[in-house]
Write a protein that holds these residues in place. Structure first.
Motif, PDB file in Angstrom:
ATOM      1  N   LEU A  53      59.788 -20.524  22.730  1.00  0.00           N
ATOM      2  CA  LEU A  53      59.890 -19.275  23.489  1.00  0.00           C
ATOM      3  C   LEU A  53      60.686 -19.473  24.777  1.00  0.00           C
ATOM      4  O   LEU A  53      61.461 -18.600  25.179  1.00  0.00           O
ATOM      5  N   ASP A  54      60.509 -20.617  25.412  1.00  0.00           N
ATOM      6  CA  ASP A  54      61.274 -20.901  26.624  1.00  0.00           C
ATOM      7  C   ASP A  54      62.759 -21.059  26.300  1.00  0.00           C
ATOM      8  O   ASP A  54      63.619 -20.619  27.069  1.00  0.00           O
ATOM      9  N   ALA A  55      63.061 -21.660  25.158  1.00  0.00           N
ATOM     10  CA  ALA A  55      64.461 -21.785  24.743  1.00  0.00           C
ATOM     11  C   ALA A  55      65.072 -20.411  24.471  1.00  0.00           C
ATOM     12  O   ALA A  55      66.225 -20.149  24.840  1.00  0.00           O
ATOM     13  N   LEU A  56      64.297 -19.520  23.845  1.00  0.00           N
ATOM     14  CA  LEU A  56      64.794 -18.157  23.617  1.00  0.00           C
ATOM     15  C   LEU A  56      65.015 -17.430  24.940  1.00  0.00           C
ATOM     16  O   LEU A  56      65.996 -16.694  25.099  1.00  0.00           O
ATOM     17  N   ALA A  57      64.115 -17.629  25.894  1.00  0.00           N
ATOM     18  CA  ALA A  57      64.287 -16.995  27.205  1.00  0.00           C
ATOM     19  C   ALA A  57      65.551 -17.501  27.886  1.00  0.00           C
ATOM     20  O   ALA A  57      66.295 -16.716  28.494  1.00  0.00           O
ATOM     21  N   ASN A  58      65.814 -18.788  27.771  1.00  0.00           N
ATOM     22  CA  ASN A  58      67.029 -19.338  28.379  1.00  0.00           C
ATOM     23  C   ASN A  58      68.288 -18.798  27.718  1.00  0.00           C
ATOM     24  O   ASN A  58      69.315 -18.621  28.376  1.00  0.00           O
ATOM     25  N   ALA A  66      72.894 -11.869  28.810  1.00  0.00           N
ATOM     26  CA  ALA A  66      72.341 -11.199  29.995  1.00  0.00           C
ATOM     27  C   ALA A  66      71.404 -10.038  29.676  1.00  0.00           C
ATOM     28  O   ALA A  66      71.702  -8.881  29.920  1.00  0.00           O
ATOM     29  N   LEU A  67      70.253 -10.370  29.111  1.00  0.00           N
ATOM     30  CA  LEU A  67      69.190  -9.390  28.910  1.00  0.00           C
ATOM     31  C   LEU A  67      67.968  -9.885  29.698  1.00  0.00           C
ATOM     32  O   LEU A  67      67.104 -10.568  29.159  1.00  0.00           O
ATOM     33  N   PRO A  68      67.899  -9.547  30.995  1.00  0.00           N
ATOM     34  CA  PRO A  68      66.865 -10.147  31.842  1.00  0.00           C
ATOM     35  C   PRO A  68      65.437  -9.750  31.474  1.00  0.00           C
ATOM     36  O   PRO A  68      64.521 -10.554  31.612  1.00  0.00           O
ATOM     37  N   ARG A  69      65.232  -8.541  30.993  1.00  0.00           N
ATOM     38  CA  ARG A  69      63.862  -8.142  30.640  1.00  0.00           C
ATOM     39  C   ARG A  69      63.390  -8.833  29.365  1.00  0.00           C
ATOM     40  O   ARG A  69      62.220  -9.164  29.239  1.00  0.00           O
ATOM     41  N   VAL A  70      64.298  -9.032  28.442  1.00  0.00           N
ATOM     42  CA  VAL A  70      63.948  -9.778  27.229  1.00  0.00           C
ATOM     43  C   VAL A  70      63.651 -11.231  27.595  1.00  0.00           C
ATOM     44  O   VAL A  70      62.691 -11.826  27.102  1.00  0.00           O
ATOM     45  N   PHE A  74      60.066 -13.327  27.041  1.00  0.00           N
ATOM     46  CA  PHE A  74      59.896 -14.631  26.403  1.00  0.00           C
ATOM     47  C   PHE A  74      59.332 -15.664  27.379  1.00  0.00           C
ATOM     48  O   PHE A  74      58.530 -16.512  26.989  1.00  0.00           O
ATOM     49  N   HIS A  75      59.734 -15.595  28.652  1.00  0.00           N
ATOM     50  CA  HIS A  75      59.165 -16.507  29.654  1.00  0.00           C
ATOM     51  C   HIS A  75      57.663 -16.270  29.818  1.00  0.00           C
ATOM     52  O   HIS A  75      56.885 -17.221  29.913  1.00  0.00           O
ATOM     53  N   GLU A 110      69.633 -21.879  18.792  1.00  0.00           N
ATOM     54  CA  GLU A 110      70.836 -21.750  19.612  1.00  0.00           C
ATOM     55  C   GLU A 110      71.757 -20.641  19.124  1.00  0.00           C
ATOM     56  O   GLU A 110      72.507 -20.063  19.892  1.00  0.00           O
ATOM     57  N   GLU A 111      71.711 -20.341  17.824  1.00  0.00           N
ATOM     58  CA  GLU A 111      72.617 -19.334  17.276  1.00  0.00           C
ATOM     59  C   GLU A 111      72.084 -17.916  17.431  1.00  0.00           C
ATOM     60  O   GLU A 111      72.754 -16.959  17.080  1.00  0.00           O
TER      61      GLU A 111
END
Length: 125
Positions: A53-58, A66-70, A74-75, A110-111
């Motif tokens: 989940l942290d990797a998805l947030a990054n 640049a989707l800060p709310r998404v 995830f964070h 990553e993809e």
């Protein structure tokens, strides 16, 4: 005299495959081996989920997506999973059990560059 046989409890929880019981003078408080292995396995699984989940947030914090709310979503869920894993490890430590460190693999996300595939990856865990 006949020796007491240790009967293994059936469980549907993920069992830690590399768990080795600690041999020493630590006192265990009502902590059967299967429970210790299950707590170790579940906490490792929760840490893997938190890492993914942290990797998805990054990914969603990158400039090209640049989707800060998404990313914040995830964070937040990553922090919740990490807190649950730490709570299980604290319980395991309080009972006298031992956590065996298992290598957590790099998540293969990553993809992912859209929200729907990221949510599908999150739910598929």
């Amino acid at each position: 005299m006949a020796e007491l046989s240790v009967k293994r409890l059936k469980t549907s929880l993920p069992i830690c495959k590399i768990h080795r019981p600690f041999v020493g003078s630590r006192v265990k408080q009502n902590l059967p081996a299967v429970v210790e292995e299950s707590l170790c396995g579940v906490s490792t699984m929760l840490m893997e989920v938190a890492y993914r989940l942290d990797a998805l947030a990054n990914i969603f914090e990158q400039d090209d997506i640049a989707l800060p709310r998404v990313a914040a979503f995830f964070h937040e869920h990553s922090e919740q999973e990490q807190a649950q894993a730490e709570a299980m490890l604290d319980y395991l430590s309080d009972r006298g059990g031992q956590y065996c460190n298992k290598d957590i693999q790099r998540p293969g996300c990553e993809e992912v560059c859209a929200v729907i595939p990221a949510l599908e990856l999150m739910l598929g865990q």
